[in-house]
Scaffold this motif. Structure first.
Motif, PDB file in Angstrom:
ATOM      1  N   LEU A   8       0.833  -1.197   0.000  1.00 59.34           N
ATOM      2  CA  LEU A   8       0.000   0.000   0.000  1.00 59.34           C
ATOM      3  C   LEU A   8       0.872   1.253   0.000  1.00 59.34           C
ATOM      4  CD1 LEU A   8      -2.520  -1.093   2.780  1.00 59.34           C
ATOM      5  CD2 LEU A   8      -3.070  -0.780   0.349  1.00 59.34           C
ATOM      6  N   LEU A  12      -3.029   5.194  -1.021  1.00 55.84           N
ATOM      7  CA  LEU A  12      -3.982   4.102  -0.844  1.00 55.84           C
ATOM      8  C   LEU A  12      -4.367   3.927   0.622  1.00 55.84           C
ATOM      9  CD1 LEU A  12      -2.574   1.502  -3.400  1.00 55.84           C
ATOM     10  CD2 LEU A  12      -4.476   3.114  -3.702  1.00 55.84           C
ATOM     11  N   ILE A  13      -3.436   4.123   1.523  1.00 59.00           N
ATOM     12  CA  ILE A  13      -3.755   4.048   2.955  1.00 59.00           C
ATOM     13  C   ILE A  13      -4.763   5.136   3.326  1.00 59.00           C
ATOM     14  CG2 ILE A  13      -2.814   4.358   5.284  1.00 59.00           C
ATOM     15  CD1 ILE A  13      -0.250   2.925   4.242  1.00 59.00           C
ATOM     16  N   PRO A  48       2.489  -0.689   5.228  1.00 59.46           N
ATOM     17  CA  PRO A  48       2.106  -0.906   3.831  1.00 59.46           C
ATOM     18  C   PRO A  48       1.818  -2.368   3.477  1.00 59.46           C
ATOM     19  CG  PRO A  48       3.928   0.639   3.956  1.00 59.46           C
ATOM     20  CD  PRO A  48       3.742   0.073   5.344  1.00 59.46           C
ATOM     21  N   THR A  89      -6.854  -5.818  -1.243  1.00 59.42           N
ATOM     22  CA  THR A  89      -5.592  -6.319  -0.704  1.00 59.42           C
ATOM     23  C   THR A  89      -5.742  -7.829  -0.584  1.00 59.42           C
ATOM     24  OG1 THR A  89      -6.329  -5.956   1.578  1.00 59.42           O
ATOM     25  CG2 THR A  89      -5.004  -4.216   0.561  1.00 59.42           C
ATOM     26  N   VAL A 127      -1.579  -5.878  -3.846  1.00 68.81           N
ATOM     27  CA  VAL A 127      -2.575  -4.808  -3.789  1.00 68.81           C
ATOM     28  C   VAL A 127      -3.012  -4.537  -5.222  1.00 68.81           C
ATOM     29  CG1 VAL A 127      -2.996  -2.385  -3.186  1.00 68.81           C
ATOM     30  CG2 VAL A 127      -1.482  -3.792  -1.753  1.00 68.81           C
ATOM     31  N   SER A 129      -5.659  -1.983  -7.536  1.00 66.58           N
ATOM     32  CA  SER A 129      -6.657  -0.918  -7.656  1.00 66.58           C
ATOM     33  C   SER A 129      -7.280  -1.009  -9.036  1.00 66.58           C
ATOM     34  CB  SER A 129      -6.026   0.463  -7.439  1.00 66.58           C
ATOM     35  OG  SER A 129      -5.130   0.762  -8.494  1.00 66.58           O
TER      36      SER A 129
END
Length: 185
Positions: A8, A12-13, A48, A89, A127, A129
């Protein structure tokens, strides 16, 4: 087109921290796949590559049963507000029950709540997206207090009885180990 990452990013976090709901996906080698929505203040990004979330007592206990068979887990968030994005995730997770070393420390990171039955500790290995362009806009109206009110009304003894009668096995009959002994379906 989706993008994939090893961990991450800060962006994104922040996206995760802004969401009010996430979804948990697990499956045993055989049987049904489970996807559960989770809300309330129940998730922390530790790094992360590590996420911890707390599971409160509910009607099913699929995640615990699945992870006892194979420790893979997917978490997913959808951007329902301004930024259209879907974030997933993937990784392996360990289950901590209230009787386990480390549970109390991690549980202390969350607001006090009766009925905390597991903490899941996810080690992220991928991860992803994606655009989320088809995810609708939705307004956040607030948290529900129904689960907390229900658990408060049950009390510790009522929660223990609920675990005994309703949370020992998955819908496919897999043991969840909620009681710390060999359970039967």
């Amino acid at each position: 087109m989706g993008k994939q990452f090893d961990q991450l990013s800060d962006v994104l976090i922040r996206f995760i921290e802004a969401q009010h709901i996430f979804f948990v996906g697990t499956a045993a080698p055989e049987g049904r796949v489970n996807i559960s929505p989770k809300g309330m203040d129940s998730l922390r990004v530790f790094s992360p590559t590590r996420i911890v979330w707390r599971n409160l007592t509910g009607s099913g206990n699929e995640t615990a049963g699945h992870l006892a068979q194979i420790n893979r887990m997917t978490l997913m968030w959808c951007g329902f507000a301004a930024k259209p994005m879907i974030l997933r995730t993937y990784g392996t997770a360990r289950t901590l029950h209230p009787r386990d070393t480390g549970f109390a420390e991690l549980n202390g990171l969350f607001p006090a709540s009766p009925g905390a039955r597991q903490i899941y500790d996810l080690s992220i290995d991928l991860v992803q997206s994606s655009c989320g362009f088809a995810v609708p806009f939705m307004d956040y109206a607030g948290e529900r207090d129904v689960l907390k009110t229900w658990a408060d009304g049950k009390g510790e003894d009522g929660i223990a009885e609920y675990w005994e009668t309703r949370n020992q096995s998955t819908i496919d009959g897999l043991p969840t180990h909620i009681l710390g002994r060999e359970e039967t379906a």
